[in-house]
Every structure is written in structure tokens, then in C-alpha cells.
Write a protein that holds these residues in place. Structure first.
Motif, PDB file in Angstrom:
ATOM      1  N   HIS A   1       0.752  -1.149   0.221  1.00 32.21           N
ATOM      2  CA  HIS A   1      -0.137  -0.366   0.156  1.00 32.21           C
ATOM      3  C   HIS A   1       0.929   1.439  -0.138  1.00 32.21           C
ATOM      4  N   LEU A   2       1.313   1.375   1.285  1.00 28.00           N
ATOM      5  CA  LEU A   2       1.942   2.624   1.089  1.00 28.00           C
ATOM      6  C   LEU A   2       3.452   3.010  -0.282  1.00 28.00           C
ATOM      7  N   ALA A   3       3.859   2.260   0.044  1.00 32.54           N
ATOM      8  CA  ALA A   3       5.184   2.157  -1.343  1.00 32.54           C
ATOM      9  C   ALA A   3       4.686   2.036  -2.727  1.00 32.54           C
ATOM     10  N   PRO A   4       3.360   1.366  -3.146  1.00 29.16           N
ATOM     11  CA  PRO A   4       2.860   1.880  -4.671  1.00 29.16           C
ATOM     12  C   PRO A   4       2.343   3.551  -4.328  1.00 29.16           C
ATOM     13  N   MET A   5       1.713   3.653  -3.329  1.00 25.59           N
ATOM     14  CA  MET A   5       0.747   4.875  -3.392  1.00 25.59           C
ATOM     15  C   MET A   5       2.400   6.045  -3.773  1.00 25.59           C
ATOM     16  N   ILE A   6       3.818   6.065  -2.966  1.00 26.27           N
ATOM     17  CA  ILE A   6       4.475   6.839  -3.207  1.00 26.27           C
ATOM     18  C   ILE A   6       4.675   6.817  -5.210  1.00 26.27           C
ATOM     19  N   ASP A   7       5.267   5.418  -5.375  1.00 28.78           N
ATOM     20  CA  ASP A   7       5.796   5.151  -6.548  1.00 28.78           C
ATOM     21  C   ASP A   7       4.146   6.159  -7.603  1.00 28.78           C
ATOM     22  N   TRP A   8       3.316   6.189  -7.221  1.00 29.48           N
ATOM     23  CA  TRP A   8       2.016   6.608  -8.250  1.00 29.48           C
ATOM     24  C   TRP A   8       1.731   8.183  -7.643  1.00 29.48           C
ATOM     25  N   ALA A   9       2.148   8.347  -7.044  1.00 29.01           N
ATOM     26  CA  ALA A   9       2.407   9.567  -6.601  1.00 29.01           C
ATOM     27  C   ALA A   9       3.020  11.156  -6.943  1.00 29.01           C
ATOM     28  N   TYR A  10       4.523  10.327  -7.209  1.00 28.86           N
ATOM     29  CA  TYR A  10       6.003  10.944  -7.674  1.00 28.86           C
ATOM     30  C   TYR A  10       5.788  10.631  -9.045  1.00 28.86           C
ATOM     31  N   GLY A  11       4.934   9.601 -10.207  1.00 26.86           N
ATOM     32  CA  GLY A  11       4.774   9.717 -11.184  1.00 26.86           C
ATOM     33  C   GLY A  11       4.307  11.274 -11.478  1.00 26.86           C
ATOM     34  N   LYS A  12       2.861  10.939 -10.436  1.00 24.31           N
ATOM     35  CA  LYS A  12       2.609  12.244 -10.819  1.00 24.31           C
ATOM     36  C   LYS A  12       2.722  13.736 -11.137  1.00 24.31           C
ATOM     37  N   ILE A  13       3.602  13.295  -9.726  1.00 22.45           N
ATOM     38  CA  ILE A  13       4.313  14.728  -9.607  1.00 22.45           C
ATOM     39  C   ILE A  13       5.707  15.430 -11.014  1.00 22.45           C
ATOM     40  N   ALA A  14       6.205  13.950 -11.276  1.00 22.00           N
ATOM     41  CA  ALA A  14       7.262  14.029 -12.604  1.00 22.00           C
ATOM     42  C   ALA A  14       6.686  14.588 -13.550  1.00 22.00           C
ATOM     43  N   GLU A  15       5.475  14.275 -14.196  1.00 28.14           N
ATOM     44  CA  GLU A  15       4.290  14.894 -15.263  1.00 28.14           C
ATOM     45  C   GLU A  15       3.612  16.704 -14.808  1.00 28.14           C
ATOM     46  N   LYS A  16       3.586  16.228 -14.201  1.00 31.61           N
ATOM     47  CA  LYS A  16       3.151  17.859 -13.088  1.00 31.61           C
ATOM     48  C   LYS A  16       4.211  18.845 -13.380  1.00 31.61           C
ATOM     49  N   VAL A  17       5.718  18.595 -13.191  1.00 34.64           N
ATOM     50  CA  VAL A  17       7.218  19.191 -13.163  1.00 34.64           C
ATOM     51  C   VAL A  17       7.461  20.141 -15.215  1.00 34.64           C
ATOM     52  N   GLY A  18       7.803  18.279 -15.728  1.00 31.17           N
ATOM     53  CA  GLY A  18       7.612  18.945 -16.660  1.00 31.17           C
ATOM     54  C   GLY A  18       8.826  19.188 -17.396  1.00 31.17           C
ATOM     55  N   ALA A  19      10.007  18.443 -16.467  1.00 34.90           N
ATOM     56  CA  ALA A  19      11.504  18.785 -16.441  1.00 34.90           C
ATOM     57  C   ALA A  19      11.682  19.278 -17.699  1.00 34.90           C
ATOM     58  N   ALA A  20      11.959  18.263 -18.866  1.00 35.11           N
ATOM     59  CA  ALA A  20      12.236  18.414 -20.390  1.00 35.11           C
ATOM     60  C   ALA A  20      11.283  19.900 -20.896  1.00 35.11           C
ATOM     61  N   ASP A  21      10.551  20.160 -20.508  1.00 37.02           N
ATOM     62  CA  ASP A  21       9.748  21.562 -20.853  1.00 37.02           C
ATOM     63  C   ASP A  21       9.594  23.070 -20.196  1.00 37.02           C
ATOM     64  N   LEU A  22      10.556  22.627 -19.510  1.00 38.09           N
ATOM     65  CA  LEU A  22      11.079  24.165 -18.056  1.00 38.09           C
ATOM     66  C   LEU A  22      11.685  25.369 -18.552  1.00 38.09           C
ATOM     67  N   ASN A  23      11.527  26.264 -18.317  1.00 40.47           N
ATOM     68  CA  ASN A  23      12.481  26.934 -19.578  1.00 40.47           C
ATOM     69  C   ASN A  23      13.445  27.837 -17.747  1.00 40.47           C
ATOM     70  N   VAL A  24      14.118  28.593 -18.265  1.00 43.08           N
ATOM     71  CA  VAL A  24      15.278  29.215 -17.132  1.00 43.08           C
ATOM     72  C   VAL A  24      15.324  29.336 -16.322  1.00 43.08           C
ATOM     73  N   ARG A  25      14.212  30.701 -16.053  1.00 46.13           N
ATOM     74  CA  ARG A  25      13.281  30.496 -14.362  1.00 46.13           C
ATOM     75  C   ARG A  25      12.834  29.976 -14.254  1.00 46.13           C
ATOM     76  N   GLN A  26      11.925  28.859 -14.352  1.00 47.93           N
ATOM     77  CA  GLN A  26      11.014  28.120 -13.902  1.00 47.93           C
ATOM     78  C   GLN A  26      11.842  26.276 -13.978  1.00 47.93           C
ATOM     79  N   ALA A  27      13.115  26.305 -14.093  1.00 43.82           N
ATOM     80  CA  ALA A  27      14.294  25.574 -13.966  1.00 43.82           C
ATOM     81  C   ALA A  27      15.044  26.084 -12.131  1.00 43.82           C
TER      82      ALA A  27
END
Length: 276
Positions: A40-66
Motif C-alpha cells: 500500500h504505502l510504497a505503491p502509493m508513493i510510486d504513483w504520486a511521484y509519477g504524477k509529480i514528474a508529469e506535473k513538473v515536466g522537466a524537459a519543457d521548463l524554461n530557465v526561470r522555472q528550472a
């Protein structure tokens, strides 16, 4: 943060078996710490941080955002070693084994003499040498200050089992957060013409230190520094009966910090969006 925008609440809604396990743990009816962490807890963290990585979208950040992300993500590292030390002191009378694990983590984070320097020093120096970024002394945004305060209040808790669950939540996200941060600093290096990956030599060393099980800093066989921190703390929940950890309190601590950390990332993502 509300139940409508919480990633933790979203996972529970989509996974009724985990919702039942969480509710049952808080009510004292679900008593398997091993099943709680593994299923339960480990899968919850994996799922939540997959969503967070999508929200951040590092590959599309500009300089100020990064740069904003890099500055804000540097703040917790500034204080984590002292939080670990305080937590170890707080639990030593209750469970010396847990205190030992927290002190081991403290020495790794804070810089054990004769070994790798303090992680915060390594990281901030790497940002300065590789990217020309000075984050030392950065005054945090409101959402980052909230996260630091949550940890400050947590390590001062009079409930050792609460600290167990809360620090497991803190460490459980460490690999995912390090990978996201690596993507962000790589993006900043690419945008500013300074390179990425192994071209950023000091940062590359820092990330390998945390993620590579064969790194010189790894002290537990077969596990990277961060993986060892995760497993080292998870053990006290998995073997809760042996260590007399009260699972309802541990569950409360886990939710307190997991909600706080995922909320922090969501707020940083919103701040980045406003910079467009």
C-alpha cells in the motif's frame, strides 16, 4: 490543499483496498506492517511521484522555472541532517535501534568525519561549480517554509511511532525526488549551454552518490544510499510488533508528511506555471 486536489487522496479513491488498509490501520484493525508498506504505502508513493514528474515536466521548463525549482529544492537539504539528529534523540529511549538508524542517516547526510562531506555542501557546491548557481541562503517560498515547518514539528513529537511513519514518508520519496531534481538540473544546464549528465561533473557525482548502489558512499551492501535509508526505516513499520511501533501513530505520521510533500510539489508546479 483539499481532498479534491490531494494526490494521496486521489490514490486512495482509485485504490479502495489501500483506502481500507489505511482506515483499518488508523482504527487499529489492520495490523500487518509488512503488508501496509509493501502493498500500500510504497505503491502509493510510486504513483504520486509519477504524477509529480508529469506535473513538473522537466524537459519543457524554461530557465526561470528550472532555477525556481532548484532554489526551492535546496532548502530542505539544508535542514534534513539536523532534523534526523533531533528525531534520533527523540526516539532513543523508546527504541535504540531506531535511534541508531536515524543517527546513521544523520551522519551520512551531515558528513561523517573521514567519509563523504555533508550532502548539502556537496549539492550546493556542485550547483555553484557546474551551473554557476548560488542557492546558499536562499529565502524559501511560502510552500517550502510550510514543508520545513511540518518536519520541524514532526521531529519534536512526543510520539516515537509518529516519527517512524513520518520519516519513512520523508525517505520513501527520496529516490523519486532525486531523479526529478536530476532532470531539472540537466534541463537548466542544457538551456544555459553548460551541458547535462556526466558533463556536469560535480552534480553527476552527487546524483550517483545517492542512486548508485556501487558508489563509495553506499554503506549497506547491495543498496544505494537512498535505498538504504528507505529500507532502513521501512523495517520498523514492517516489523512493528518486534519494535513495539504503534501502527496507527505511524500511519498518522506517514500521512502528515506524505500529504505535506506532495502538496509542496503541487504548489511549486503551480508557481512554475505562473511564470509562463
Amino acid at each position: 490543499m483539499t481532498p479534491d486536489n490531494s494526490l494521496i487522496q486521489a490514490y486512495l479513491k482509485a485504490n479502495p483496498e489501500t483506502q481500507s488498509a489505511v482506515n483499518g490501520t488508523l482504527l487499529g484493525k489492520f495490523t500487518s506492517g509488512d503488508a501496509l508498506v509493501t502493498a500500500h504505502l510504497a505503491p502509493m508513493i510510486d504513483w504520486a511521484y509519477g504524477k509529480i514528474a508529469e506535473k513538473v515536466g522537466a524537459a519543457d521548463l524554461n530557465v526561470r522555472q528550472a532555477r525556481m525549482y532548484i532554489e526551492e529544492l535546496s532548502v530542505f537539504a539544508r535542514y534534513n541532517a539536523q532534523f534526523l539528529k533531533a528525531a534520533a534523540t527523540g526516539v532513543e529511549g523508546f527504541c535504540p535501534e531506531l535511534a541508531h538508524e536515524l543517527r546513521r542517516n544523520h551522519l551520512e547526510e551531515g558528513g561523517e568525519r573521514g567519509k563523504v562531506p555533508a550532502h548539502y555542501v556537496l549539492y550546493t557546491n556542485a550547483l555553484l561549480s557546474d551551473l554557476g548557481l548560488l542557492v546558499n541562503g536562499h529565502v524559501p517560498a511560502r510552500e517550502t517554509e510550510t514543508l520545513v515547518n511540518l518536519h520541524q514539528w514532526m521531529v519534536g513529537s512526543h510520539m516515537p511511532s509518529f516519527i517512524v511513519g513520518a520519516y519513512y514518508a520523508t525517505e520513501a520519496v527520496a529516490i523519486a525526488e532525486t531523479e526529478i531534481l536530476r532532470d531539472i538540473t540537466n534541463r537548466y544546464g542544457e538551456l544555459t549551454g553548460q551541458g547535462s549528465g556526466s558533463e556536469l561533473k560535480a552534480l553527476h557525482y552527487y546524483y550517483e552518490l545517492h542512486l548508485d548502489e556501487g558508489h563509495e558512499a553506499a554503506q549497506v551492501g547491495g543498496l544505494s544510499v537512498e535505498a538504504a535509508h528507505i529500507e532502513g526505516l521501512a523495517r520498523f513499520i514492517k516489523e512493528s510488533e518486534l519494535f513495539h511501533v504503534e501502527l496507527p501513530q505511524a500511519m498518522d505520521g506517514f500521512l502528515t508528511i506524505a500529504e505535506g510533500m506532495t502538496h509542496w510539489w503541487a504548489q511549486l508546479a503551480h508557481r512554475a506555471w505562473e511564470m509562463n
